[in-house]
Design a protein around this motif. Sequence first.
Motif: not given
Lengths: 395, 395
Positions: A51, A54, A57-59, A267-272, A276, A281-282, B21-23, B102, B137, B141, B248, B348, B360-361
């Motif tokens: 995804n 985010d 989580l998915f570097a 702003s994406t308050p609840y993501l890592t 965005q 989103g996803t 590197e992915d979760t 979205t 969020f 957009k 997805i 966190r 998350s927060i």
Amino acid sequence: MNVQGLSEREIFSYLENAKSEDTDYYRVLSSMCTHPHKIAAEAHRLFIEANLGDLGLFAGACKLEQEVVRMLGELLHAPLIDVPSADSYEYSVCGYLTTGGTESNIQAVRGMKNLITTGKKGLKGTPNIVIPESAHFSFDKVADMMGIQVRRASLDSEFKVDLASVESHIDANTIGLVGIAGNTEFGQVDPIDKLSEIALENELFLHVDAAFGGFVIPFLEKPQPFDFKVPGVTSIAIDPHKMGLSTIPSGVLLFRSPSVLESLKVSTPYLTTKSQFTLTGTRTGASAAATCAVMKYLGHEGYRKNVQYCMQLTTKLVAEARKVGFEPLLEPVMNVVALKVPNPDLVREQLLERFGWHVSITRTPRALRLVLMPHNTPEEIIIFLQDLKKVTAAF
Amino acid sequence: MNVQGLSEREIFSYLENAKSEDTDYYRVLSSMCTHPHKIAAEAHRLFIEANLGDLGLFAGACKLEQEVVRMLGELLHAPLIDVPSADSYEYSVCGYLTTGGTESNIQAVRGMKNLITTGKKGLKGTPNIVIPESAHFSFDKVADMMGIQVRRASLDSEFKVDLASVESHIDANTIGLVGIAGNTEFGQVDPIDKLSEIALENELFLHVDAAFGGFVIPFLEKPQPFDFKVPGVTSIAIDPHKMGLSTIPSGVLLFRSPSVLESLKVSTPYLTTKSQFTLTGTRTGASAAATCAVMKYLGHEGYRKNVQYCMQLTTKLVAEARKVGFEPLLEPVMNVVALKVPNPDLVREQLLERFGWHVSITRTPRALRLVLMPHNTPEEIIIFLQDLKKVTAAF
């Protein structure tokens, strides 16, 4: 939905049944998509969970996306910038993987609007953009959504945008121009270098819709200028899921300057991550993996062969069509042919009904529109023209 | 991109390296996505070529999409209509597979705008919609793109939208309301039945964002009213790629009335179909197959078990948290917990750095936000609370 679920066997029997109604691209001459490359499909499968919405989580998938952006920056002549600390260089380009040309075009225009309205240049009234009459219908969605005016410049006799018409539409509220590098109907390329001059002179953005042409023009024998080598080009849409042979959904939007991309951020308050700039989103990382894999597998030479093959089909089609008396509206620039035939709508209908050929129609003038893709063959071309002759013989 | 391509082996080694590197969702308590069900992944693979942007070529995938819409219409209590000729009935619902919440939210608002501005109700000035402060969020957009004003109503003490605040924001230019069924931060459900009364009274659209909650609420022991059973609800966003366990990108947008969907149409001159109401053009049929397959495989009972499992984790988390002195901001309505801890931002950070937990927060008030998904386990919950205790002990 049943209360109790069905068995795996029942479900796959149901799915296979549905799949039998889908095309396998046999006798399809109307689509700008084709079979994805098997490497792309396999890479897609490997990253099916990823995804990109985010990124923390998915570097890994995120790196593949950035590698696609880097490779396309290179392909599309983004300027080089020195990175003295790393003793290397980077391309001055930024962007992301979209769901396809429509999202890319919407976001490019949204970027223009955001940067202008928050920027120093004051507007009096509704902002507008000037696009060619031949622009894809995704710009109808832009017009419908974005609260900006979309002005359509007429085409010249070669189906390129008419520069005088573009200039006549520009006024104080114009924020940007759009040029098409491989338009959907004719495969024609607008004079991007000339549009660039107009854009620079009037301090306008210039977005190039190369959704189809982006993976064609660089591999033609004589590529026309259409990319970041042209100084006024500020953004490019290019679709790996068309001639890039990647999986759906794979579009890419590239910006010359990060400031436009920045202007898209929320702003994406609840993501890592904190913000965005994407429209969705996803979003799938599988497409990033698929696109990255097929680009690395084919390389320049692989894509060049793909384009050569399609252009050979195109040349063959036009030559054979001429033999039986059908002329193209224009000498094909890429693998799209607009063929003058009597009563094209009826011809289209009968080609499908009698022989199973899927073709489409250009709007103005109405002509048979044929896209020659990797799924087509030289043998098919011969049969197609025989069938076309049979169909038109009745008129 | 290299001139010559790389070998298959080189590419998959490169991809596997990125994938590492992915979760794998280990210790992830921050995501509303999870592993797609294996049936969904397999169905996705089978339809990897399908393009729902060209329905004439992909009639099979198109049927799967319509079957998803039908099943969701049933799940979400769309009214039944008789089909006398077929001696059967259908659900009065229409919609399509989007790329996710979205796009669904954008398109729902675009539909409101198009239908109002082309409809009989004249507007004086910029149209506006009223959404809860807790809205996702993606509505930022919407606000950024759509040329409409987005007004935010405040929340009550239970983090539901405050009805008096909603009413105070409505004026002659209001075209619609939005309610959230399972908001991203708290998992709270707005009083959709009360919003419906306000909507009906003021002749407004009411869009319900059930992107997360749509596959949760129907399977709870005491489901709250949130769907088409509530008479004023005109559209619903529901995401199979969240608690629906699909791949997805899989979102769905449902409308009670075809007129809203109709208002989204643009002409599509060169496709096998004449018009398109979707936001994107080319779009994947693989998601339709994946969603259809997993819904049919799990059935109501499968989803009920999935929700029960997540709710058991939720109950356990709250009970264990209380034992060590942490209270939730609200009694969880679904599988989302907002936990009051001292200095949540630091907590966190340290949970991630010291123990590899992704949390998350929430924004207002700031609290730890934890989403309990099928990838989490009861054993993890215990370890998490031990780690949380260690982290907060230092403060």
